[in-house]
Design an enzyme around this catalytic site. Structure first.
Site, PDB file in Angstrom:
ATOM      1  N   HIS A 199      -4.547  41.054  10.228  1.00 37.25           N
ATOM      2  CA  HIS A 199      -3.950  41.326  11.660  1.00 37.25           C
ATOM      3  C   HIS A 199      -2.388  42.004  11.798  1.00 37.25           C
ATOM      4  CE1 HIS A 199      -1.591  37.699  10.564  1.00 37.25           C
ATOM      5  NE2 HIS A 199      -0.719  38.077  11.758  1.00 37.25           N
ATOM      6  N   HIS A 204       2.025  44.297  14.185  1.00 37.75           N
ATOM      7  CA  HIS A 204       1.357  43.189  14.444  1.00 37.75           C
ATOM      8  C   HIS A 204       0.324  43.478  15.273  1.00 37.75           C
ATOM      9  CE1 HIS A 204       0.403  39.128  15.515  1.00 37.75           C
ATOM     10  NE2 HIS A 204       0.964  38.784  14.330  1.00 37.75           N
TER      11      HIS A 204
END
Length: 155
Positions: A67, A82
């Site tokens: 992620h 992110h």
């Protein structure tokens, strides 16, 4: 000799990591990012599933849960990308990372594919945050959130 000593460094061009609407970090529904606890930057509300490198540099790390990743620019600029909010809980589901630590990348090179539909279905946020942990808060004014083009800043 003097030209080398006093030559102004050329700025690092920072591009959107995904097409979509560029917003300030304060608009992200995650206090860690919206409070700039991790650093200053911007976010993109994506309208594509392709993530690209925002700068020329080297992939420093890819989180095991896929992620997030970090890139160190050729001129030393450090970036955290992110993908989504609370997406660490997905344990990599919906993410295909196309690079690994140590890979050299160029700005706008595809580095990941993300299934944002499945992320939404899992109840997670889809904003993609670009954070500069080592930049001073005074640099915040250099981000062009109104442009909505590929280029977001020259740092």
């Amino acid at each position: 000799m003097f030209n080398k000593l006093f030559k102004k460094k050329s700025p690092v061009k920072v591009y959107q990591p995904v097409s979509g609407t560029v917003v300030s970090l304060q608009e992200v529904a995650d206090e860690v990012f919206s409070s700039e606890m991790m650093g200053i930057g911007f976010a993109v509300q994506p309208d594509s599933n392709e993530i690209v490198s925002p700068i020329d540099g080297t992939i420093e790390s890819v989180f095991p849960t896929k992620h997030a990743l970090t890139i160190k620019g050729d001129k030393g600029l450090e970036i955290l990308i992110h993908i989504g909010t609370d997406t660490v809980e997905l344990k990599g589901e919906g993410f295909e990372i196309l690079v690994q630590a140590g890979d050299k990348v160029t700005a706008q090179q595809k580095i990941a594919t993300v299934d944002f539909v499945s992320i939404k279905e899992a109840g997670k946020g889809t904003d993609v945050m670009v954070v500069f942990p080592s930049l001073d808060k005074g640099e915040k004014g250099k981000f062009d959130l109104s442009n909505q083009g590929d280029l977001v800043a020259e740092l």
